[in-house]
Design a protein around this motif. Structure first.
Motif, short mmCIF file in Angstrom:
data_model
loop_
_atom_site.label_atom_id
_atom_site.label_comp_id
_atom_site.label_asym_id
_atom_site.label_seq_id
_atom_site.Cartn_x
_atom_site.Cartn_y
_atom_site.Cartn_z
N GLU A 25 -4.81 25.15 8.17
CA GLU A 25 -4.18 24.11 8.98
C GLU A 25 -3.74 22.89 8.17
O GLU A 25 -3.10 21.99 8.70
CB GLU A 25 -5.11 23.66 10.12
CG GLU A 25 -6.51 23.32 9.69
CD GLU A 25 -7.47 24.47 9.88
OE1 GLU A 25 -7.12 25.63 9.52
OE2 GLU A 25 -8.61 24.22 10.36
N ASP A 26 -4.07 22.87 6.88
CA ASP A 26 -3.57 21.81 6.00
C ASP A 26 -2.17 22.13 5.48
O ASP A 26 -1.55 21.29 4.81
CB ASP A 26 -4.51 21.61 4.82
CG ASP A 26 -5.87 21.08 5.22
OD1 ASP A 26 -6.88 21.57 4.67
OD2 ASP A 26 -5.93 20.18 6.08
N THR A 27 -1.69 23.32 5.77
CA THR A 27 -0.36 23.71 5.32
C THR A 27 0.70 22.79 5.91
O THR A 27 0.77 22.60 7.12
CB THR A 27 -0.08 25.17 5.74
OG1 THR A 27 -0.97 26.03 5.03
CG2 THR A 27 1.37 25.56 5.40
N ALA A 28 1.50 22.20 5.04
CA ALA A 28 2.51 21.23 5.47
C ALA A 28 3.30 20.76 4.25
O ALA A 28 2.91 21.03 3.11
CB ALA A 28 1.87 20.03 6.16
N ALA A 69 0.83 -1.20 0.00
CA ALA A 69 0.00 0.00 0.00
C ALA A 69 0.87 1.25 0.00
O ALA A 69 2.07 1.21 0.28
CB ALA A 69 -0.91 0.00 1.23
N VAL A 70 0.23 2.35 -0.30
CA VAL A 70 0.88 3.66 -0.28
C VAL A 70 0.08 4.58 0.61
O VAL A 70 -1.15 4.60 0.58
CB VAL A 70 0.98 4.25 -1.69
CG1 VAL A 70 1.49 5.69 -1.64
CG2 VAL A 70 1.90 3.40 -2.55
N GLY A 71 0.80 5.35 1.40
CA GLY A 71 0.15 6.31 2.27
C GLY A 71 0.65 7.71 2.02
O GLY A 71 1.71 7.92 1.42
N TRP A 72 -0.16 8.67 2.44
CA TRP A 72 0.24 10.08 2.45
C TRP A 72 0.37 10.53 3.91
O TRP A 72 -0.50 10.21 4.73
CB TRP A 72 -0.79 10.95 1.74
CG TRP A 72 -0.76 10.87 0.25
CD1 TRP A 72 -1.54 10.09 -0.54
CD2 TRP A 72 0.09 11.61 -0.63
NE1 TRP A 72 -1.22 10.29 -1.86
CE2 TRP A 72 -0.22 11.22 -1.94
CE3 TRP A 72 1.11 12.55 -0.43
CZ2 TRP A 72 0.41 11.74 -3.06
CZ3 TRP A 72 1.75 13.08 -1.54
CH2 TRP A 72 1.40 12.67 -2.84
N PHE A 73 1.42 11.25 4.16
CA PHE A 73 1.66 11.85 5.46
C PHE A 73 1.93 13.33 5.25
O PHE A 73 2.20 13.77 4.14
CB PHE A 73 2.88 11.21 6.15
CG PHE A 73 2.66 9.78 6.57
CD1 PHE A 73 2.69 8.75 5.65
CD2 PHE A 73 2.43 9.47 7.90
CE1 PHE A 73 2.49 7.43 6.04
CE2 PHE A 73 2.23 8.16 8.30
CZ PHE A 73 2.26 7.14 7.36
N ARG A 74 1.89 14.09 6.33
CA ARG A 74 2.25 15.50 6.23
C ARG A 74 2.95 15.94 7.50
O ARG A 74 2.74 15.35 8.57
CB ARG A 74 1.02 16.37 5.97
CG ARG A 74 -0.01 16.38 7.10
CD ARG A 74 -1.25 17.15 6.65
NE ARG A 74 -2.25 17.24 7.72
CZ ARG A 74 -3.46 17.76 7.55
NH1 ARG A 74 -3.85 18.21 6.35
NH2 ARG A 74 -4.29 17.82 8.57
#
Length: 122
Positions: free
Chosen positions: A87-90, A31-36
């Protein structure tokens, strides 16, 4: 050599959308995930999707706004981000995991991209 390359970040205003892409040099793992990771904060899980069958997972903070998808023919995973908030800034990273078990823990992911910056202005 295994590579994950993110793209699609940028500067947008609150309420707008972005689509991030993660291109893998080959299909890697399960699997592939997204992190921030925002400045001064710990890395946090965003979303996860298996390459074939299985469930997708989202952090509570992005449910209903972000959608993770894949294009197996292109070895690419996408993160569609709508209704963006400051707050999604990352810096957003994609990562691949071999394990078919627990998702969302950074230490369980085996390969990481270099990240793409997302900045949401108010």
């Amino acid at each position: 050599q295994v590579q994950l390359v993110e793209s699609g970040g940028g500067l947008v205003q609150a309420g707008e959308s972005l689509r991030l892409s993660c291109v893998a040099s080959r299909r890697i793992g399960y699997a592939v995930g997204w992190f921030r990771q925002a400045p001064g904060k710990e890395r946090e899980f965003v979303a996860d999707i298996p390459w074939t069958f299985g469930s997708t997972y989202y952090a509570d903070s992005v449910k209903g706004r972000f959608t993770i998808s894949r294009d197996n023919a292109k070895n690419t995973v996408y993160l569609q981000m709508n209704s963006l908030k400051p707050e999604d800034t990352a810096v957003y990273y994609c990562a691949a995991r071999y394990s078919s078990g627990i998702y969302g823990r950074g230490n369980d992911y085996d390969y990481w991209g270099q990240g793409t910056q997302v900045t949401v202005s108010s």
